[in-house]
Motif scaffolding. Structure first.
Motif, PDB file in Angstrom:
ATOM      1  N   LEU A 184      12.145   6.160   3.465  1.00 46.85           N
ATOM      2  CA  LEU A 184      10.756   5.725   3.043  1.00 46.85           C
ATOM      3  C   LEU A 184      10.503   6.538   1.978  1.00 46.85           C
ATOM      4  O   LEU A 184       9.518   6.235   1.017  1.00 46.85           O
ATOM      5  CB  LEU A 184       9.864   6.243   4.187  1.00 46.85           C
ATOM      6  N   VAL A 185      11.010   7.642   1.522  1.00 43.69           N
ATOM      7  CA  VAL A 185      10.364   8.514   0.569  1.00 43.69           C
ATOM      8  C   VAL A 185      11.369   7.700  -0.973  1.00 43.69           C
ATOM      9  O   VAL A 185      10.650   7.440  -2.034  1.00 43.69           O
ATOM     10  CB  VAL A 185      11.139   9.643   0.349  1.00 43.69           C
ATOM     11  N   ASP A 186      12.558   6.938  -0.453  1.00 39.88           N
ATOM     12  CA  ASP A 186      13.164   6.287  -1.411  1.00 39.88           C
ATOM     13  C   ASP A 186      12.264   5.028  -1.886  1.00 39.88           C
ATOM     14  O   ASP A 186      12.220   4.679  -3.091  1.00 39.88           O
ATOM     15  CB  ASP A 186      14.520   5.874  -1.192  1.00 39.88           C
ATOM     16  N   LEU A 187      11.616   4.519  -0.663  1.00 44.24           N
ATOM     17  CA  LEU A 187      10.836   3.420  -1.031  1.00 44.24           C
ATOM     18  C   LEU A 187       9.762   3.730  -1.750  1.00 44.24           C
ATOM     19  O   LEU A 187       9.161   2.838  -2.913  1.00 44.24           O
ATOM     20  CB  LEU A 187      10.550   2.561   0.168  1.00 44.24           C
ATOM     21  N   TYR A 188       9.151   4.607  -1.496  1.00 47.80           N
ATOM     22  CA  TYR A 188       7.757   5.306  -2.381  1.00 47.80           C
ATOM     23  C   TYR A 188       8.308   5.784  -3.941  1.00 47.80           C
ATOM     24  O   TYR A 188       7.502   5.233  -4.672  1.00 47.80           O
ATOM     25  CB  TYR A 188       7.596   6.582  -1.700  1.00 47.80           C
ATOM     26  N   ARG A 189       9.420   6.038  -3.946  1.00 43.02           N
ATOM     27  CA  ARG A 189       9.940   6.638  -5.342  1.00 43.02           C
ATOM     28  C   ARG A 189       9.998   5.078  -6.014  1.00 43.02           C
ATOM     29  O   ARG A 189       9.976   5.032  -7.377  1.00 43.02           O
ATOM     30  CB  ARG A 189      11.247   7.271  -5.401  1.00 43.02           C
ATOM     31  N   GLN A 190      10.468   4.222  -5.515  1.00 43.71           N
ATOM     32  CA  GLN A 190      10.788   2.833  -6.067  1.00 43.71           C
ATOM     33  C   GLN A 190       9.665   2.141  -6.289  1.00 43.71           C
ATOM     34  O   GLN A 190       9.470   0.821  -6.908  1.00 43.71           O
ATOM     35  CB  GLN A 190      11.810   1.977  -5.017  1.00 43.71           C
ATOM     36  N   GLY A 191       8.242   2.557  -5.916  1.00 39.69           N
ATOM     37  CA  GLY A 191       7.295   1.721  -6.196  1.00 39.69           C
ATOM     38  C   GLY A 191       7.056   0.794  -5.102  1.00 39.69           C
ATOM     39  O   GLY A 191       5.766  -0.154  -4.976  1.00 39.69           O
ATOM     40  N   ARG A 192       7.688   0.773  -3.937  1.00 40.82           N
ATOM     41  CA  ARG A 192       7.578  -0.412  -2.616  1.00 40.82           C
ATOM     42  C   ARG A 192       6.808   0.251  -1.571  1.00 40.82           C
ATOM     43  O   ARG A 192       6.390  -0.807  -0.751  1.00 40.82           O
ATOM     44  CB  ARG A 192       9.047  -0.647  -2.425  1.00 40.82           C
ATOM     45  N   LEU A 193       6.521   1.274  -1.514  1.00 38.91           N
ATOM     46  CA  LEU A 193       5.391   1.959  -0.409  1.00 38.91           C
ATOM     47  C   LEU A 193       4.601   2.736  -1.047  1.00 38.91           C
ATOM     48  O   LEU A 193       4.906   4.087  -1.456  1.00 38.91           O
ATOM     49  CB  LEU A 193       6.169   2.642   0.573  1.00 38.91           C
ATOM     50  N   ASP A 194       3.075   2.543  -1.051  1.00 42.74           N
ATOM     51  CA  ASP A 194       2.260   3.448  -1.797  1.00 42.74           C
ATOM     52  C   ASP A 194       1.594   4.470  -0.739  1.00 42.74           C
ATOM     53  O   ASP A 194       0.637   4.402  -0.295  1.00 42.74           O
ATOM     54  CB  ASP A 194       1.247   2.468  -2.154  1.00 42.74           C
ATOM     55  N   LEU A 195       2.587   5.537  -0.719  1.00 39.83           N
ATOM     56  CA  LEU A 195       1.969   6.659   0.055  1.00 39.83           C
ATOM     57  C   LEU A 195       0.623   7.280  -0.665  1.00 39.83           C
ATOM     58  O   LEU A 195       0.140   8.067   0.116  1.00 39.83           O
ATOM     59  CB  LEU A 195       3.318   7.713   0.016  1.00 39.83           C
ATOM     60  N   ASP A 196       0.757   7.368  -1.918  1.00 37.71           N
ATOM     61  CA  ASP A 196      -0.354   7.896  -2.596  1.00 37.71           C
ATOM     62  C   ASP A 196      -1.735   7.320  -2.339  1.00 37.71           C
ATOM     63  O   ASP A 196      -2.749   7.951  -2.176  1.00 37.71           O
ATOM     64  CB  ASP A 196      -0.267   7.736  -4.208  1.00 37.71           C
ATOM     65  N   ALA A 197      -1.895   6.129  -1.640  1.00 35.82           N
ATOM     66  CA  ALA A 197      -2.844   5.339  -1.227  1.00 35.82           C
ATOM     67  C   ALA A 197      -3.457   6.056   0.032  1.00 35.82           C
ATOM     68  O   ALA A 197      -4.714   5.881   0.465  1.00 35.82           O
ATOM     69  CB  ALA A 197      -2.854   4.027  -0.919  1.00 35.82           C
TER      70      ALA A 197
END
Length: 366
Positions: free
Chosen positions: A323-336
């Motif tokens: 999931l961290v990888d997906l976040y780094r790829q811009g596919r999961l917006d954890l910042d939101a």
């Protein structure tokens, strides 16, 4: 032994306090972690209010990112300097679930053996075996999951509990995937994460249900294709109509995630399912709540499954880095999910804001 500042709940219902605690040097199988961030979760309120157990005083906080400072003997999972997200499923490898190849259901997860204490020696009970509203904490080394050190700590730390619980409820427990429909009832932090998980899986439609317009907007931003304001609309009928418009003959959603933890919304979720659909309970009920009366013929006749999702049925060593990888790829917006960043002394006020629904997550930054 180190002395650090931390937030504790001293007695049931009393406001939390920032105090000095003592953190032992790590023993065999243990690690001391310097905490960078820790999300403010509903579970911490449950601890403070005596809804988990009565083992006061509690060292609160569990949704955390940090850096390993020191490890004890026999630790091979992590080393000093590793960036980690803390987890409360450090699998034991020995229980019946682990031995049958299902470590995500580990029944004997590991925690630190030694106790952190107040200055007078009073032992603390760390929330979910973590206790991360603190400058440093002591955990079992298996509770440390290594992640990309370049990822924003305040965002990825939320995988430690609420975000993982919601994403996992949709994907791991519910089995969301392309060709399936998902409805999520309750769009707080966990519910919105369930929406994000459903969207990530390719499911469609993804329907978000809540009473609060702000929460529905957050759900839409994170992938909901439809939103239902249940203060003005019957959510069961709305879910059925939306799904029938997408899949001819559908009588509801394939997967309905209940992220409130109340009998009323659980019953809505039950009847909002399609035939052979899954109901996934991820909202945390209080001990006094009961499953609502249902005609047994309805339970039989609708088929499917009535499930509960504990920690999103996750395996941290597998799911956090992915999931961290997906976040780094811009596919999961954890910042939101990070509504605000606060200090240790602001935790009690953050509990109040959480109850009013003004935040997805307040995050303590140390």
């Amino acid at each position: 032994m180190q002395k650090v500042q931390a937030v504790i709940a001293r007695s049931e219902g009393a406001p939390v306090e920032t105090v000095t605690i003592q953190v032992p040097d790590p023993g065999p199988g243990e690690a001391v972690v310097k905490i960078l961030t820790c999300g403010v979760c509903h579970t911490d309120v449950h601890y403070r209010d005596g809804g988990i157990n009565d083992e006061f005083p509690f060292l609160l906080g569990h949704e955390a990112s940090g850096v390993v400072e020191a490890v004890g003997a026999d630790v091979t999972e992590v080393a000093p300097g590793d960036s980690v997200v803390l987890n409360w499923r450090a699998v034991c490898g020995e229980c019946r679930a682990c031995k049958r190849g299902e470590p995500k259901y580990c029944f004997a997860t590991l925690n630190a053996t030694q106790k952190m204490t107040l200055e007078d020696g009073t032992e603390l009970s760390p929330a979910l075996g973590i206790g991360a509203f603190a400058e440093k904490t002591l955990v079992a080394a298996g509770q440390c999951t290594k992640v990309d050190p370049d990822a924003r700590p305040a965002a990825v730390g939320l995988l430690g509990c609420g975000v993982m619980a919601g994403i996992g409820a949709s994907i791991n427990t519910g089995g969301a995937t392309r060709g399936k429909s998902v409805a999520v009832i309750g769009c707080g932090g966990v519910g919105v994460a369930a929406v994000a998980g459903a969207a990530l899986s390719g499911a469609s439609p993804v329907i978000a249900v809540d009473l609060d317009a702000k929460k529905l907007e957050a759900a839409k931003a994170l992938g909901a294709t439809h939103v239902v304001d249940s203060s003005t609309t019957d959510p069961v009928e709305a879910i059925k109509e939306i799904c029938a418009a997408t899949y001819e003959g559908a009588e509801g959603a394939d997967i309905v995630v209940e992220a409130v933890g109340r009998p009323e919304t659980w019953k809505q979720a039950f009847y909002a399912r399609d035939l052979a659909g899954r109901l996934v309970l991820v909202g945390v009920p209080t001990p006094d709540m009961k499953v609502p009366d249902l005609p047994l013929i309805d339970v039989f006749g609708r088929g499917g499954a009535l499930m509960s999702s504990w920690y999103g049925d996750c395996l941290p060593s597998r799911d956090f880095p992915m999931l961290v990888d997906l976040y780094r790829q811009g596919r999961l917006d954890l910042d939101a999910f990070v509504t605000e960043e606060i200090g240790l002394d602001d935790v009690e006020a953050a509990f109040d804001r959480m109850r009013t629904g003004d935040v997805l997550r307040s995050v303590v930054v140390l």
